[in-house]
Motif scaffolding. Sequence first.
Motif, PDB file in Angstrom:
ATOM      1  N   GLY A 141      47.129  35.779  34.144  1.00  0.00           N
ATOM      2  CA  GLY A 141      46.547  34.445  34.209  1.00  0.00           C
ATOM      3  C   GLY A 141      46.193  33.977  35.599  1.00  0.00           C
ATOM      4  O   GLY A 141      45.931  32.790  35.810  1.00  0.00           O
ATOM      5  N   ARG A 142      46.148  34.897  36.585  1.00  0.00           N
ATOM      6  CA  ARG A 142      45.839  34.526  37.962  1.00  0.00           C
ATOM      7  C   ARG A 142      44.763  35.455  38.536  1.00  0.00           C
ATOM      8  O   ARG A 142      44.446  36.502  37.956  1.00  0.00           O
ATOM      9  CB  ARG A 142      47.091  34.593  38.840  1.00  0.00           C
ATOM     10  N   HIS A 143      44.223  35.036  39.676  1.00  0.00           N
ATOM     11  CA  HIS A 143      43.219  35.825  40.396  1.00  0.00           C
ATOM     12  C   HIS A 143      43.775  36.122  41.776  1.00  0.00           C
ATOM     13  O   HIS A 143      44.051  35.197  42.556  1.00  0.00           O
ATOM     14  CB  HIS A 143      41.915  35.024  40.501  1.00  0.00           C
ATOM     15  N   LEU A 144      43.972  37.390  42.072  1.00  0.00           N
ATOM     16  CA  LEU A 144      44.508  37.782  43.364  1.00  0.00           C
ATOM     17  C   LEU A 144      43.374  38.202  44.291  1.00  0.00           C
ATOM     18  O   LEU A 144      42.591  39.086  43.958  1.00  0.00           O
ATOM     19  CB  LEU A 144      45.515  38.927  43.208  1.00  0.00           C
ATOM     20  N   ASN A 145      43.317  37.558  45.438  1.00  0.00           N
ATOM     21  CA  ASN A 145      42.384  37.940  46.485  1.00  0.00           C
ATOM     22  C   ASN A 145      43.165  37.866  47.791  1.00  0.00           C
ATOM     23  O   ASN A 145      43.004  36.949  48.581  1.00  0.00           O
ATOM     24  CB  ASN A 145      41.176  37.005  46.515  1.00  0.00           C
ATOM     25  N   CYS A 146      44.061  38.821  47.938  1.00  0.00           N
ATOM     26  CA  CYS A 146      45.116  38.821  48.951  1.00  0.00           C
ATOM     27  C   CYS A 146      46.156  37.770  48.585  1.00  0.00           C
ATOM     28  O   CYS A 146      47.315  38.081  48.368  1.00  0.00           O
ATOM     29  CB  CYS A 146      44.577  38.578  50.355  1.00  0.00           C
ATOM     30  N   LEU A 147      45.741  36.510  48.467  1.00  0.00           N
ATOM     31  CA  LEU A 147      46.636  35.444  48.009  1.00  0.00           C
ATOM     32  C   LEU A 147      46.408  35.198  46.524  1.00  0.00           C
ATOM     33  O   LEU A 147      45.523  35.784  45.898  1.00  0.00           O
ATOM     34  CB  LEU A 147      46.385  34.168  48.830  1.00  0.00           C
ATOM     35  N   ASP A 148      47.220  34.296  45.958  1.00  0.00           N
ATOM     36  CA  ASP A 148      47.210  34.003  44.527  1.00  0.00           C
ATOM     37  C   ASP A 148      46.373  32.749  44.276  1.00  0.00           C
ATOM     38  O   ASP A 148      46.666  31.685  44.817  1.00  0.00           O
ATOM     39  CB  ASP A 148      48.667  33.807  44.071  1.00  0.00           C
ATOM     40  N   TYR A 149      45.327  32.878  43.434  1.00  0.00           N
ATOM     41  CA  TYR A 149      44.444  31.750  43.143  1.00  0.00           C
ATOM     42  C   TYR A 149      44.228  31.631  41.634  1.00  0.00           C
ATOM     43  O   TYR A 149      44.374  32.616  40.901  1.00  0.00           O
ATOM     44  CB  TYR A 149      43.072  31.954  43.791  1.00  0.00           C
ATOM     45  N   PRO A 150      43.811  30.455  41.162  1.00  0.00           N
ATOM     46  CA  PRO A 150      43.355  30.358  39.768  1.00  0.00           C
ATOM     47  C   PRO A 150      41.931  30.901  39.668  1.00  0.00           C
ATOM     48  O   PRO A 150      41.081  30.604  40.522  1.00  0.00           O
ATOM     49  CB  PRO A 150      43.399  28.843  39.494  1.00  0.00           C
ATOM     50  N   LEU A 151      41.677  31.686  38.659  1.00  0.00           N
ATOM     51  CA  LEU A 151      40.328  32.230  38.482  1.00  0.00           C
ATOM     52  C   LEU A 151      39.319  31.121  38.207  1.00  0.00           C
ATOM     53  O   LEU A 151      38.132  31.252  38.501  1.00  0.00           O
ATOM     54  CB  LEU A 151      40.334  33.253  37.336  1.00  0.00           C
ATOM     55  N   SER A 152      39.789  29.994  37.662  1.00  0.00           N
ATOM     56  CA  SER A 152      38.898  28.872  37.346  1.00  0.00           C
ATOM     57  C   SER A 152      38.225  28.303  38.591  1.00  0.00           C
ATOM     58  O   SER A 152      37.179  27.660  38.498  1.00  0.00           O
ATOM     59  CB  SER A 152      39.690  27.765  36.641  1.00  0.00           C
ATOM     60  N   ALA A 153      38.810  28.536  39.776  1.00  0.00           N
ATOM     61  CA  ALA A 153      38.222  28.008  41.007  1.00  0.00           C
ATOM     62  C   ALA A 153      36.928  28.718  41.371  1.00  0.00           C
ATOM     63  O   ALA A 153      36.092  28.157  42.095  1.00  0.00           O
ATOM     64  CB  ALA A 153      39.232  28.127  42.153  1.00  0.00           C
ATOM     65  N   THR A 154      36.741  29.941  40.892  1.00  0.00           N
ATOM     66  CA  THR A 154      35.546  30.711  41.237  1.00  0.00           C
ATOM     67  C   THR A 154      34.717  31.122  40.024  1.00  0.00           C
ATOM     68  O   THR A 154      33.486  31.126  40.079  1.00  0.00           O
ATOM     69  CB  THR A 154      35.935  31.981  42.023  1.00  0.00           C
ATOM     70  N   PHE A 155      35.385  31.469  38.925  1.00  0.00           N
ATOM     71  CA  PHE A 155      34.679  31.889  37.713  1.00  0.00           C
ATOM     72  C   PHE A 155      35.268  31.159  36.503  1.00  0.00           C
ATOM     73  O   PHE A 155      36.045  31.731  35.731  1.00  0.00           O
ATOM     74  CB  PHE A 155      34.793  33.408  37.525  1.00  0.00           C
ATOM     75  N   PRO A 156      34.944  29.875  36.338  1.00  0.00           N
ATOM     76  CA  PRO A 156      35.562  29.078  35.258  1.00  0.00           C
ATOM     77  C   PRO A 156      35.320  29.644  33.858  1.00  0.00           C
ATOM     78  O   PRO A 156      36.195  29.533  32.995  1.00  0.00           O
ATOM     79  CB  PRO A 156      34.932  27.690  35.428  1.00  0.00           C
ATOM     80  N   ALA A 157      34.162  30.245  33.625  1.00  0.00           N
ATOM     81  CA  ALA A 157      33.889  30.801  32.294  1.00  0.00           C
ATOM     82  C   ALA A 157      34.816  31.973  31.997  1.00  0.00           C
ATOM     83  O   ALA A 157      35.339  32.111  30.885  1.00  0.00           O
ATOM     84  CB  ALA A 157      32.428  31.235  32.191  1.00  0.00           C
ATOM     85  N   LEU A 158      35.037  32.831  32.987  1.00  0.00           N
ATOM     86  CA  LEU A 158      35.940  33.965  32.798  1.00  0.00           C
ATOM     87  C   LEU A 158      37.390  33.507  32.686  1.00  0.00           C
ATOM     88  O   LEU A 158      38.200  34.140  31.997  1.00  0.00           O
ATOM     89  CB  LEU A 158      35.802  34.949  33.964  1.00  0.00           C
ATOM     90  N   ALA A 159      37.725  32.414  33.360  1.00  0.00           N
ATOM     91  CA  ALA A 159      39.111  31.930  33.365  1.00  0.00           C
ATOM     92  C   ALA A 159      39.573  31.499  31.981  1.00  0.00           C
ATOM     93  O   ALA A 159      40.780  31.437  31.719  1.00  0.00           O
ATOM     94  CB  ALA A 159      39.251  30.770  34.345  1.00  0.00           C
TER      95      ALA A 159
END
Length: 204
Positions: A141-159
Amino acid sequence: MTPRLLVSAVLLITPLVASCGREDSRPERPRVDATDIVRRGQPSTSRADAVTSRASEEDVELVEAATRIVRFLRGEVPFDSIHLADTVSLYLGLEEGGTRREVERALLRDRANWKVHSESLRHWYSFVPPARPAALTTRAGRHLNCLDYPLSATFPALARLPHVGTMLSYGTASCLQTWTLTVVFDPHARPRTLVAAVYDQFEW
């Protein structure tokens, strides 16, 4: 017995008889079985507990599927051990512009086809991680880009779909030495089936 003594005896006996009558007319107290006491003392599983348990089981299932995909990309397991939709959407992160490439399942059998061309950066980005030893981190349920982010911040449809952030760390705390890929699954298909993947690591 004199009349006076007889009257006194009657007066003494009458309350006792009345008392006995009341005692006999009382409703019988319900019997309590010891097992009922034990049963009432046991905690019951609440609806919230059941929901949490199901969510945890789903997270484990998603992480296992995501781990197999990473292992396939590393060349550790065969293609037939993972499950892909007929067409998979491969995305580059928003830093690049969010370029998407639709790739047929048959082509993805070859790891060399897990790549996206960036028109703006004039470069092909491969989703295959470096072959060196690395430690894998996963977050359901998270998006890792070195740090931990919500995927909804960048790809809300995929989130809105089940997803897992994965990160390979190559023996250092530097973000420049991590590889990240967020994998997105069909919410209805079982076993868990990949429908999209987001690659954010442009340093490699």
